[in-house]
Write a protein that holds these residues in place. Sequence first.
Motif, PDB file in Angstrom:
ATOM      1  N   ASN A 264       1.033  -1.142  -0.218  1.00 34.26           N
ATOM      2  CA  ASN A 264       0.089   0.087   0.022  1.00 34.26           C
ATOM      3  C   ASN A 264       0.890   1.363  -0.305  1.00 34.26           C
ATOM      4  OD1 ASN A 264      -2.324  -1.430  -0.148  1.00 34.26           O
ATOM      5  ND2 ASN A 264      -2.714  -1.449   2.224  1.00 34.26           N
ATOM      6  N   ARG A 265       1.950   1.143   0.833  1.00 40.13           N
ATOM      7  CA  ARG A 265       2.811   2.406   0.778  1.00 40.13           C
ATOM      8  C   ARG A 265       3.389   2.662  -0.612  1.00 40.13           C
ATOM      9  NH1 ARG A 265       4.313   0.246   5.750  1.00 40.13           N
ATOM     10  NH2 ARG A 265       6.491  -0.462   4.954  1.00 40.13           N
ATOM     11  N   LEU A 266       3.765   1.461  -1.412  1.00 39.81           N
ATOM     12  CA  LEU A 266       4.377   1.706  -2.655  1.00 39.81           C
ATOM     13  C   LEU A 266       3.370   2.220  -3.629  1.00 39.81           C
ATOM     14  CD1 LEU A 266       6.654  -1.575  -3.133  1.00 39.81           C
ATOM     15  CD2 LEU A 266       7.162   0.882  -2.953  1.00 39.81           C
ATOM     16  N   LYS A 267       2.393   1.741  -3.498  1.00 41.45           N
ATOM     17  CA  LYS A 267       1.193   2.138  -4.408  1.00 41.45           C
ATOM     18  C   LYS A 267       0.765   3.885  -4.202  1.00 41.45           C
ATOM     19  CE  LYS A 267      -0.858  -2.120  -6.027  1.00 41.45           C
ATOM     20  NZ  LYS A 267      -2.118  -2.982  -5.743  1.00 41.45           N
ATOM     21  N   LYS A 268       1.085   4.201  -2.856  1.00 36.97           N
ATOM     22  CA  LYS A 268       0.446   5.419  -2.784  1.00 36.97           C
ATOM     23  C   LYS A 268       1.694   6.434  -2.537  1.00 36.97           C
ATOM     24  CE  LYS A 268      -3.009   4.205   0.770  1.00 36.97           C
ATOM     25  NZ  LYS A 268      -3.365   4.194   2.226  1.00 36.97           N
ATOM     26  N   SER A 269       2.972   5.909  -2.978  1.00 36.40           N
ATOM     27  CA  SER A 269       4.010   6.889  -3.513  1.00 36.40           C
ATOM     28  C   SER A 269       4.049   7.562  -4.630  1.00 36.40           C
ATOM     29  CB  SER A 269       5.358   6.027  -3.341  1.00 36.40           C
ATOM     30  OG  SER A 269       5.242   5.196  -4.222  1.00 36.40           O
ATOM     31  N   VAL A 270       4.659   8.765  -4.675  1.00 34.75           N
ATOM     32  CA  VAL A 270       4.723   9.677  -5.784  1.00 34.75           C
ATOM     33  C   VAL A 270       5.389   8.747  -7.027  1.00 34.75           C
ATOM     34  CG1 VAL A 270       4.276  11.676  -4.782  1.00 34.75           C
ATOM     35  CG2 VAL A 270       6.550  10.897  -4.939  1.00 34.75           C
ATOM     36  N   ASN A 271       6.345   7.934  -6.606  1.00 36.25           N
ATOM     37  CA  ASN A 271       6.932   7.434  -7.741  1.00 36.25           C
ATOM     38  C   ASN A 271       6.461   5.837  -7.946  1.00 36.25           C
ATOM     39  OD1 ASN A 271       8.988   9.364  -7.716  1.00 36.25           O
ATOM     40  ND2 ASN A 271      10.038   8.805  -5.934  1.00 36.25           N
ATOM     41  N   TRP A 272       5.414   5.861  -7.828  1.00 32.17           N
ATOM     42  CA  TRP A 272       4.456   4.625  -8.162  1.00 32.17           C
ATOM     43  C   TRP A 272       4.972   3.772  -9.436  1.00 32.17           C
ATOM     44  CZ3 TRP A 272       1.190   2.346 -11.554  1.00 32.17           C
ATOM     45  CH2 TRP A 272       0.416   0.945 -11.199  1.00 32.17           C
ATOM     46  N   SER A 273       5.018   4.492 -10.531  1.00 29.25           N
ATOM     47  CA  SER A 273       5.470   4.036 -11.774  1.00 29.25           C
ATOM     48  C   SER A 273       6.797   3.415 -11.850  1.00 29.25           C
ATOM     49  CB  SER A 273       5.139   5.150 -12.942  1.00 29.25           C
ATOM     50  OG  SER A 273       6.134   6.141 -12.518  1.00 29.25           O
ATOM     51  N   ASN A 274       7.746   4.139 -10.871  1.00 28.09           N
ATOM     52  CA  ASN A 274       9.118   3.426 -10.711  1.00 28.09           C
ATOM     53  C   ASN A 274       9.148   2.306  -9.939  1.00 28.09           C
ATOM     54  OD1 ASN A 274       9.950   5.573 -12.413  1.00 28.09           O
ATOM     55  ND2 ASN A 274      10.287   6.700 -10.629  1.00 28.09           N
ATOM     56  N   SER A 275       8.040   1.815  -9.292  1.00 23.54           N
ATOM     57  CA  SER A 275       8.008   0.501  -8.470  1.00 23.54           C
ATOM     58  C   SER A 275       7.298  -0.717  -8.852  1.00 23.54           C
ATOM     59  CB  SER A 275       7.795   1.006  -7.194  1.00 23.54           C
ATOM     60  OG  SER A 275       8.348   2.213  -6.414  1.00 23.54           O
ATOM     61  N   VAL A 276       6.812  -0.369 -10.318  1.00 24.95           N
ATOM     62  CA  VAL A 276       5.936  -1.453 -10.732  1.00 24.95           C
ATOM     63  C   VAL A 276       6.496  -2.956 -10.573  1.00 24.95           C
ATOM     64  CG1 VAL A 276       5.122  -2.425 -12.833  1.00 24.95           C
ATOM     65  CG2 VAL A 276       5.091  -0.077 -12.485  1.00 24.95           C
ATOM     66  N   ALA A 277       7.981  -3.014 -10.801  1.00 18.59           N
ATOM     67  CA  ALA A 277       8.445  -4.512 -10.650  1.00 18.59           C
ATOM     68  C   ALA A 277       8.472  -4.832  -9.262  1.00 18.59           C
ATOM     69  CB  ALA A 277      10.008  -4.539 -11.207  1.00 18.59           C
ATOM     70  N   GLN A 278       8.766  -3.928  -8.225  1.00 17.35           N
ATOM     71  CA  GLN A 278       8.837  -4.352  -6.593  1.00 17.35           C
ATOM     72  C   GLN A 278       7.289  -4.761  -6.341  1.00 17.35           C
ATOM     73  OE1 GLN A 278      10.486  -1.263  -4.734  1.00 17.35           O
ATOM     74  NE2 GLN A 278      10.741  -2.526  -2.655  1.00 17.35           N
ATOM     75  N   ILE A 279       6.526  -3.817  -6.917  1.00 12.76           N
ATOM     76  CA  ILE A 279       4.994  -4.046  -6.716  1.00 12.76           C
ATOM     77  C   ILE A 279       4.362  -5.592  -7.125  1.00 12.76           C
ATOM     78  CG2 ILE A 279       2.504  -3.510  -7.337  1.00 12.76           C
ATOM     79  CD1 ILE A 279       3.442  -0.584  -6.996  1.00 12.76           C
ATOM     80  N   GLN A 280       4.989  -5.775  -8.175  1.00  8.57           N
ATOM     81  CA  GLN A 280       4.486  -7.255  -8.729  1.00  8.57           C
ATOM     82  C   GLN A 280       5.076  -8.487  -7.799  1.00  8.57           C
ATOM     83  OE1 GLN A 280       5.790  -7.173 -12.914  1.00  8.57           O
ATOM     84  NE2 GLN A 280       3.796  -6.250 -13.528  1.00  8.57           N
ATOM     85  N   THR A 281       6.396  -8.204  -7.566  1.00 11.74           N
ATOM     86  CA  THR A 281       7.275  -9.140  -6.619  1.00 11.74           C
ATOM     87  C   THR A 281       6.342  -9.385  -5.386  1.00 11.74           C
ATOM     88  OG1 THR A 281       9.210  -8.626  -7.728  1.00 11.74           O
ATOM     89  CG2 THR A 281       9.227  -9.664  -5.389  1.00 11.74           C
ATOM     90  N   LEU A 282       5.899  -8.180  -4.796  1.00  9.13           N
ATOM     91  CA  LEU A 282       5.245  -8.192  -3.472  1.00  9.13           C
ATOM     92  C   LEU A 282       3.862  -9.033  -3.657  1.00  9.13           C
ATOM     93  CD1 LEU A 282       5.941  -4.878  -1.620  1.00  9.13           C
ATOM     94  CD2 LEU A 282       6.370  -7.107  -0.920  1.00  9.13           C
ATOM     95  N   GLU A 283       3.173  -8.517  -4.505  1.00  9.32           N
ATOM     96  CA  GLU A 283       2.054  -9.330  -4.936  1.00  9.32           C
ATOM     97  C   GLU A 283       2.021 -10.867  -5.100  1.00  9.32           C
ATOM     98  OE1 GLU A 283       0.559  -7.261  -8.213  1.00  9.32           O
ATOM     99  OE2 GLU A 283      -0.770  -5.650  -7.143  1.00  9.32           O
ATOM    100  N   ASN A 284       3.203 -11.144  -5.593  1.00  4.68           N
ATOM    101  CA  ASN A 284       3.373 -12.713  -5.918  1.00  4.68           C
ATOM    102  C   ASN A 284       3.562 -13.435  -4.769  1.00  4.68           C
ATOM    103  OD1 ASN A 284       2.915 -12.584  -8.791  1.00  4.68           O
ATOM    104  ND2 ASN A 284       4.818 -12.151  -9.180  1.00  4.68           N
ATOM    105  N   HIS A 285       4.561 -12.630  -3.865  1.00  5.47           N
ATOM    106  CA  HIS A 285       4.694 -13.180  -2.529  1.00  5.47           C
ATOM    107  C   HIS A 285       3.483 -13.241  -1.797  1.00  5.47           C
ATOM    108  CE1 HIS A 285       9.359 -12.123  -2.527  1.00  5.47           C
ATOM    109  NE2 HIS A 285       9.123 -13.148  -3.343  1.00  5.47           N
ATOM    110  N   ILE A 286       2.591 -12.464  -1.619  1.00  5.50           N
ATOM    111  CA  ILE A 286       1.430 -12.323  -0.932  1.00  5.50           C
ATOM    112  C   ILE A 286       0.573 -13.653  -1.188  1.00  5.50           C
ATOM    113  CG2 ILE A 286      -0.661 -11.274  -0.459  1.00  5.50           C
ATOM    114  CD1 ILE A 286       0.740  -8.607  -0.637  1.00  5.50           C
ATOM    115  N   GLU A 287       0.329 -13.712  -2.750  1.00 11.17           N
ATOM    116  CA  GLU A 287      -0.298 -14.829  -3.192  1.00 11.17           C
ATOM    117  C   GLU A 287       0.427 -16.222  -2.944  1.00 11.17           C
ATOM    118  OE1 GLU A 287      -3.280 -16.884  -5.299  1.00 11.17           O
ATOM    119  OE2 GLU A 287      -3.236 -14.726  -4.696  1.00 11.17           O
ATOM    120  N   THR A 288       1.716 -16.351  -2.751  1.00 11.98           N
ATOM    121  CA  THR A 288       2.197 -17.349  -2.426  1.00 11.98           C
ATOM    122  C   THR A 288       1.971 -17.999  -0.889  1.00 11.98           C
ATOM    123  OG1 THR A 288       3.998 -17.259  -4.095  1.00 11.98           O
ATOM    124  CG2 THR A 288       4.456 -18.789  -2.358  1.00 11.98           C
ATOM    125  N   LEU A 289       2.139 -16.731   0.055  1.00 14.89           N
ATOM    126  CA  LEU A 289       1.920 -17.046   1.317  1.00 14.89           C
ATOM    127  C   LEU A 289       0.459 -17.328   1.721  1.00 14.89           C
ATOM    128  CD1 LEU A 289       4.029 -14.214   2.966  1.00 14.89           C
ATOM    129  CD2 LEU A 289       4.484 -16.440   3.211  1.00 14.89           C
TER     130      LEU A 289
END
Length: 325
Positions: A264-289
């Motif tokens: 949520n912090r990454l998605k709300k940040s002003v540099n959201w577009s620069n964190s797409v890869a990191q966001i996708q990685t987190l989403e995959n980790h959440i799904e796995t857990l």
Amino acid sequence: MSCIIWNVRGLENQRAIRELKRLIAKKKKPSVLSLQNKIEIALSFIKHSEKHWRFTGFYGNPEPGSRNISWELFRRLHGNHELRELPWLVGGDFNEICYDREKFGGNMRPMHQTKEFRDVLKDYSLQDLHGSGEFYKWVNQRANDELIFERLDRFVATFSWRILYPAARAQSFECYHFDHRAILLDLGNARVHQFHNGPRFRFETHWATEADISDTIARGWCKEYGSLTLTHRIQNCKDALSAWAGNRFRNFSNQIQKMRARLNRLKKSVNWSNSVAQIQTLENHIETLASKEEFYWKQRSRVNWLAHGDQNSKFFSRKCIDQKS
């Protein structure tokens, strides 16, 4: 019931007596106690829980040239037909190793020496009783390049004896100021193994999805040399998996909550577009857990009629708790 073997010199001195008391305290009143000080054999006939068997405390000749005398004595100990029918346990300092890997430091033993020892054990179907503790049972207590470790002391038993005590487990103990380690053999019994101290071991279904699970099982299965029973290999695998798992698979909900907060912090940040890869990685980790958590509670709920796609961890959790109450 338990047995202790220890090759000790100078039982008349207080240091040896103190060590002996310490060993006995680890297992109250061991049923068989073999203390060897250049005594070749000690023979006992045991009756335990209506089971009849025999025990031999053995000391091999320390002179390589006279080792054949010890093996000949061993053959005579095999006994007549009536004795051969009894399950047989042998323990002591054989003054010989089975394989080169049972020695560290110094010159290697001649191959014919170790082969003669293996042949004696093979002739009478005697197999090593492995366990925990230090692999080497004797050290020459010298420094630097002169230091030598060898596995001279051991318990061996016939197949009929191992059938009587499939849970038997050997454990070696450091005896301070002495060159030989003592070995305690706990025979185990059904009543003892009905109760567990600490959490019960479970193989978690979601472990199978981990990349390093195969290597962990292989290390446990091949942990010790020699011929191990299936029971011992399974126990080694259980220990390896318990150490491997540790706390890494606990508190799935907390881990998921922390990852979602970070997401949520990454998605709300002003540099959201620069964190797409990191966001996708987190989403995959959440799904796995989330998937692992589902398997975790499903395994404990004993409910098998729901399909794997029914992600309802609260239901499984409640079902598990209801069973405990």
